[in-house]
Every structure is written in C-alpha cells, then in structure tokens.
Enzyme design. Sequence first.
Site, short mmCIF file in Angstrom:
data_model
loop_
_atom_site.label_atom_id
_atom_site.label_comp_id
_atom_site.label_asym_id
_atom_site.label_seq_id
_atom_site.Cartn_x
_atom_site.Cartn_y
_atom_site.Cartn_z
N TRP A 171 0.89 -1.06 0.02
CA TRP A 171 -0.06 0.18 -0.12
C TRP A 171 0.85 1.17 -0.11
CZ3 TRP A 171 -1.96 2.67 4.90
CH2 TRP A 171 -2.70 3.86 4.45
N ASP A 216 -0.89 -5.83 9.09
CA ASP A 216 -1.91 -4.79 8.58
C ASP A 216 -3.23 -5.55 8.26
OD1 ASP A 216 -3.50 -2.68 7.99
OD2 ASP A 216 -2.05 -1.96 6.17
N ALA A 218 -6.61 -4.86 7.11
CA ALA A 218 -7.52 -3.46 6.51
C ALA A 218 -8.78 -4.09 5.95
CB ALA A 218 -6.76 -2.77 5.77
N LYS A 276 -13.54 -0.59 5.80
CA LYS A 276 -14.28 -1.24 4.81
C LYS A 276 -15.24 -2.34 5.28
CE LYS A 276 -10.19 -0.08 3.28
NZ LYS A 276 -9.06 0.66 4.22
#
Length: 393
Positions: free
Chosen positions: A127, A208, A210, A243
């Site tokens: 990212w 991470d 996400a 999300k």
Amino acid sequence: MFENLVMPAPDAILSLMASYRADPRTDKIDLGVGVYKDETGKTPVMRAVREAEKRLAAHQDTKTYLGLAGDVAFNAAMIDLVFGPNADKARLRAVQTPGGSGALRLLADLLNRAKPGATVWHSDPTWPNHIPILQSAQLKTQAYPYFDATTGSVRFEAMIEALMSANAGDIVLLHGCCHNPTGANLTIAQWTALADLLVEKNLFPFIDLAYQGFGDGLEEDAAGLRIVAGKVPELCVAASCSKNFGVYRDRVGAAIIMARDEAAATIAFTQMGAVARVLYSMPPDHGAAVVGIILTDADLSRIWREELDETRQRMLRLRTGLADELRKQSNSDRFDFIAEHRGMFSRLGLEKAQVERLREEHGIYIVGDSRFNVAGLPEGRLDVLAKAIVSVL
C-alpha cells in the site's frame, strides 16, 4: 516561514479522482478510488450501522473524553474479532485509533520507541502509504519480493529467501488478507511456513488487517494472523473498520499488541497511550461506539455479518465475471488470476502507457500501476470493460 516550502508530489490516487470528476463523458468508469461501491455506484451505510447509530443517539448522555485508549468495549470486541474468543487475553491489549492509518502510525511510533531506527521489511509492492508512515516514525524500510505480475501469484520462495537475510529483531510488515494493491494472498500452508521462519529468525510480525471479511470470510481472513500468533511470542496488528463496517469517514481502527507475557503487555499498553497523547490525544468516539454496539449485540452482529457476506459475495461475482469476459475477449487465460484473488483490488499487469490509453480512449480510470477497484466494476458492462482492456494490450 512558508516561503521555504515546496509543493509536495501529487498523490496519484487523489489526482486520478480529480481527473475523473473533470471528465465530461457519461460512460466513464471509476476503478481507482479504494472504497466499496454497490451496484448503483454508491458507498452505502450498512443497515446495522444505521440501527446502532439510532441507539447511540438515544442513549448517549455525554460527549466527554473516554481516555487515551478510547472505547473499552470496542477494544475488547476488536480483540475478539481479530484473534478469536479463545485467545490469551492476558497478553493482548488494544487502543482505539483514528482509522487503520492511525493504528499503523501509532504502532510504528511504539516500535521505534522499543527499538529506535529498526528496519521494517514490507512487500513489493505494498500500500503506497505504508512506507511514508513507517519512515515518518523514523523506522528504516526494506522491501521483500511478493508479487509476480506475469502469473498474478505470490513469489513466496523469493519472499522467504529475502527474509532469511533479515537480522534478528527486524520487523516484517504483512497484509493479513486481501493484499493491497495486488489481491494475491498467502495460502494457509504459506502462512504456516512464514510463521516458522519468523520464530527461527526472531523477526517481529507487524500485521495490517484492513479488509477482514472482504476476502473469504471473517474467520477465514484472520486465519493467517492467528497461525502467526500461535507460534511467535509477540506481534502487533493494525485493524481497520472502514471497509467491513463501511464507516470510512468516521475513522475507526484499533492498534493491538500481543506481548510475551501480561507484564510486558501492560507496559506496552501504557506506552501506546503515551504515543496517542502525542499524536492526537483522544480518539474520536462516534464510529467506534457504533462498531462496539454492533459487535456486542447479537441481533445487530448477525445483521452486520449477513450484510458483509453479501458485500463479499458481490465482489467475488464481479471478479469471476470480469475474468470470464477477459478470457472471451482475449481468447487466453492471461487474466484468470482475477477470479482467484481476493479483496477490493487486483492488478491487470498493464504498462503505464496502456493505463493512460484506457483513460484517454475509453474513460476508464485505474491507478498507474494497473491496480483497479473490484467493487467499482460496472456489473452490467463487464463485456465493454473487457473489450477496452484487450484493445490496449
């Protein structure tokens, strides 16, 4: 003072958004911005979120600070969501943060306090904001191979070989699921082998998470993380609710640490609060309170999980549909990997000039590295999109 400043390099995604808005074509397609969109092109408010907000508005009787760690019930629920209800809670601590990005930065600063100037290994690619966040926290960065653009698969052997050269105490940044920007994930067997390497080399995992729930399911998407947590003595996790709860603008995240023992966890937790005090003082409450209500109420949790399942299944249908259309238009299996990847993103493997042709000739907007947002795919125009992609090959 300000005369010494220079214009920063433009953000590629924000610039792409601006170009899309300025494009007068009515048949243009936005596959760049990384937010979930439904079949109407909107980012909806989930039913469970609307109901939880009603309850919060009806019962909240103060707007005073909650403290440096934020919402305690939210933090406990996030530990359960990420690690499962049977995890060793004595070694786990969480702090509510302003989004997953806030969790990444808080944990990066915490790690720099623990080991100043430590090296963080990150996937190539990763990212785009990972590296600036890590470097802003005064950590060093080093890439490990991850994605094979030709096959659309993970370069796992090359990844392991690179991490074999890492020094004891180095940090390894991992995408827990739904790798951004490629969509290519590690298998369970690969997670197990990686966890063994992390133990063998005494490397610290920084995960991470996400997109939990956007890949194969809430439990399935946490499986790799839990394999690692079952083998290593300590790690940290940056979890985002943007999300899977659709609360992007409310900035809801959690920074979670797993320490070697309860005493170390308590010290690390206190240091997390000290870092938060410097970065933003107190976290915003509304979004985390809403998520906490959902996760601790059986009915709302069930509704949310059903909505999340619908979202995930829709993205899987779009992946399969686009892969099928590209197979027809190209008469090859070159793009079959799209159906195998998971999450909101994949890379088409196009060159920058081909990406520019898609934008200029067809009004199709994707990021320069050919990353596209699966949730932005036009469900009724996949054939048109596939034909345009093949036309620029």
